[in-house]
Design a protein around this motif. Structure first.
Motif, mmCIF file in Angstrom:
data_model
loop_
_atom_site.group_PDB
_atom_site.id
_atom_site.type_symbol
_atom_site.label_atom_id
_atom_site.label_comp_id
_atom_site.label_asym_id
_atom_site.label_seq_id
_atom_site.Cartn_x
_atom_site.Cartn_y
_atom_site.Cartn_z
ATOM 1 N N ASP A 3 -1.843 5.233 1.282
ATOM 2 C CA ASP A 3 -3.303 5.732 1.640
ATOM 3 C C ASP A 3 -3.174 7.691 1.792
ATOM 4 O OD1 ASP A 3 -3.304 4.682 5.277
ATOM 5 O OD2 ASP A 3 -1.893 5.547 3.976
ATOM 6 N N ILE A 78 -9.282 4.930 -1.741
ATOM 7 C CA ILE A 78 -9.609 5.225 -1.074
ATOM 8 C C ILE A 78 -10.879 6.191 0.056
ATOM 9 C CG2 ILE A 78 -7.723 6.591 1.678
ATOM 10 C CD1 ILE A 78 -6.677 3.623 0.298
ATOM 11 N N CYS A 189 -6.248 -3.500 7.448
ATOM 12 C CA CYS A 189 -6.695 -2.161 7.818
ATOM 13 C C CYS A 189 -8.295 -2.401 8.145
ATOM 14 C CB CYS A 189 -6.090 -1.070 8.136
ATOM 15 S SG CYS A 189 -3.797 -1.023 8.003
ATOM 16 N N CYS A 192 -9.694 0.566 5.310
ATOM 17 C CA CYS A 192 -8.750 0.028 4.234
ATOM 18 C C CYS A 192 -9.529 -0.700 3.279
ATOM 19 C CB CYS A 192 -7.507 0.402 4.205
ATOM 20 S SG CYS A 192 -6.429 0.579 2.718
ATOM 21 N N GLN A 229 2.508 -0.347 -0.600
ATOM 22 C CA GLN A 229 1.650 -0.488 -0.067
ATOM 23 C C GLN A 229 2.804 -0.827 1.301
ATOM 24 O OE1 GLN A 229 -0.481 -0.154 -3.020
ATOM 25 N NE2 GLN A 229 -0.942 -0.068 -1.237
ATOM 26 N N GLN A 311 -1.890 7.044 12.553
ATOM 27 C CA GLN A 311 -3.136 6.974 11.879
ATOM 28 C C GLN A 311 -4.169 7.707 12.929
ATOM 29 O OE1 GLN A 311 -4.169 7.218 8.963
ATOM 30 N NE2 GLN A 311 -3.021 5.339 8.389
ATOM 31 N N THR A 388 -15.322 -2.616 3.703
ATOM 32 C CA THR A 388 -13.862 -2.834 5.218
ATOM 33 C C THR A 388 -15.011 -3.344 6.033
ATOM 34 O OG1 THR A 388 -14.596 -0.845 5.534
ATOM 35 C CG2 THR A 388 -13.457 -0.822 4.003
#
Length: 493
Positions: A3, A78, A189, A192, A229, A311, A388
């Motif tokens: 990401d 993203i 997530c 995402c 990923q 994150q 998302t």
């Protein structure tokens, strides 16, 4: 997950987050293809798959879209600014299409899957929209466009890995290359879009991965980056790998079934040759194991560098993000890396101003940065992505000015950390893989050390890209090591 299409970067990470256009044409007789890619490394690897598929159809690549018959833009979802850049670029292609009505313009990748028919309805200049799992259908889709119809295929697959396709290395320097080992993502997530745009996780069989790595090494490549990923969740079950000694009888004998995890795959690739340097991206804190770390420590040609996105430093925010680990778990993984691989470089992704983040939780992120001392990081303020879980369930309630201030504080801290980490290399001699000339001067070479730091040094007679060389580091900036060649000849691997 990968990401890394980010607004702010504190380290040059090669092609991540930058546009990639094709270099010198692959000399073939036929129509010309232009591909421009944005986003994570996976998108760049996918563009090489697309080029290979159309290469077999008689296309040659070009670095000038004005001379192309087909223009593709491989997209990223993203970040919102990434989508805006794509729309701006499409308008430029539209001007060329008005001049040349036969030009075919297509949108590939994550943004294609997410917006689907909107591109055909709203962006009138777009002729074909193709998702990440439908690239094999490109010849048929282009034929449909040439017959006067718009074409779209964004179906996601549970099996597609493109394992049998040998990528065309688009901007290849003949030294470093990407190898995709898996596709999709099962980590949901909350911020995402990747699981929705790239589908469920599936691992590519190790036979084809090793064959691709061996082929690259045979062609003179010196470094490969294994992409996924979430590489740590790589898992494949199937027939045993056929060794060179048993290849002659393999067709008549039953093969033993085996399971291969990421640590085992890493080892198999490393054993191809000590002259082949191995990197990988991206690791997930919940999945990276001590077995992987011990494998890195065991082999000198597996680089001492791990991208481990945190994150946030707050356990509550991590829970809202559905990252499935806590602050303490992440710190445990950092401790394991420092213990098992002393001197390993660690980078990260950091989001400022996620939904409901308090000032105290922002301070927890800053304190996590102090604890780890990242070598570099990709940092950005939270940007709500349609579809998302966060967009559906969590209000984006942090004011933009607060996000910007928190991001600025993160950036300053990371710049200081990056400078400190690079300063530890000053006064040392390091083995560097020469990748080419420096962006700023043809009189200098550049390459990366084992920890993925960029090194710039004066070009010296007898040294060429693709060679390893010893460089004495005599100074640094906050992003680059500077030095001089330490020996007359390139150092042996």
């Amino acid at each position: 997950m990968i990401d890394l299409q980010l607004a702010d970067k504190t380290h040059d990470e090669g092609r991540q987050g930058e546009a990639l256009v094709t270099d010198a044409p692959l000399k073939r007789n036929g129509r010309k293809l232009y591909i421009e890619s944005y986003g994570c490394q996976m998108n760049f690897a996918d563009s090489e798959i697309v080029a290979s598929i159309l290469f077999d159809q008689g296309f040659e690549t070009t670095g000038d879209y004005k001379e192309a018959d087909v223009v593709f833009i491989n997209t990223c979802s993203i970040r919102e600014n990434a989508e805006q850049r794509v729309r701006n670029r499409l308008s430029q292609f539209g001007a060329e299409k008005r001049r040349n009505p036969k030009l075919i313009v297509g949108v590939l990748g994550c943004m294609a899957e997410r917006l689907k028919s909107k591109f055909l309805d709203e962006e009138k200049l777009v002729d074909v929209v193709v998702g990440p799992d439908a690239y094999r259908e490109l010849p048929q889709l282009l034929a449909e466009v040439e017959s006067g119809h718009k074409a779209i295929n964004v179906l996601l697959s549970r099996e597609e890995t493109y394992a049998d396709i040998s990528p065309v290395r688009l901007n290849g320097n003949g030294i470093t290359a990407f190898i995709s080992i898996m596709r999709g993502c099962d980590n949901m997530c909350s911020f995402c879009v990747v699981p929705f745009t790239r589908g469920r996780e599936r691992s590519r069989d190790p036979h084809s991965i090793l064959a691709e790595a061996q082929g690259l090494f045979d062609m003179g490549y010196k470094e490969v980056t294994l992409l996924g990923q979430n590489v740590d969740s790589y898992k494949w079950k199937g027939a045993d790998l056929v060794t060179e000694q048993t290849a002659a009888v393999a067709l008549t004998e039953d093969k033993r079934e085996i399971e291969v995890n990421f640590a085992q795959l890493l080892e198999k690739v490393a054993l191809i040759s000590p002259d082949l340097r191995i990197r990988f991206s991206t690791s997930h804190p919940k999945d990276i194991t001590d077995e992987v770390l011990y494998t890195i420590a065991k082999y000198d040609n597996i680089c001492n560098y791990i991208h481990l996105p945190v994150q946030s430093g707050s356990s509550r925010i991590l829970d809202l993000m559905n990252r499935t680990y806590t602050r303490e778990w992440y710190m445990n993984r950092i401790d394991a890396i420092r213990r098992i691989i002393p001197g390993c470089a660690i980078s990260s992704d950091i989001i400022a101003g996620f939904c409901s983040e308090t000032e105290e939780e922002h301070q927890e992120t800053l304190s996590m940065m102090d604890y780890v001392g990242y070598d570099f990081a990709f940092t950005f303020s939270y940007s709500e992505r349609p579809g998302t879980l966060a967009a559906r369930k969590l209000p984006d309630d942090i004011p933009e000015e607060v996000k910007k201030r928190r991001l600025a504080e993160i950036l300053v801290k990371q710049q200081n950390s990056s400078l400190y980490r690079l300063q530890q290399f000053v006064g040392k001699t390091m083995r560097i893989l020469v990748e080419g000339t420096s962006k700023k001067s043809d009189l200098d070479y550049c390459g990366r050390n084992d920890q993925n730091a960029m090194v710039v040094f004066p070009a010296t007679a007898g040294i060429a890209p693709g060679q390893y060389v010893n460089v004495y580091i005599d100074r640094c900036t906050s992003a680059t090591l500077l030095g001089v060649v330490a020996v007359e000849e390139p150092a042996n691997v």
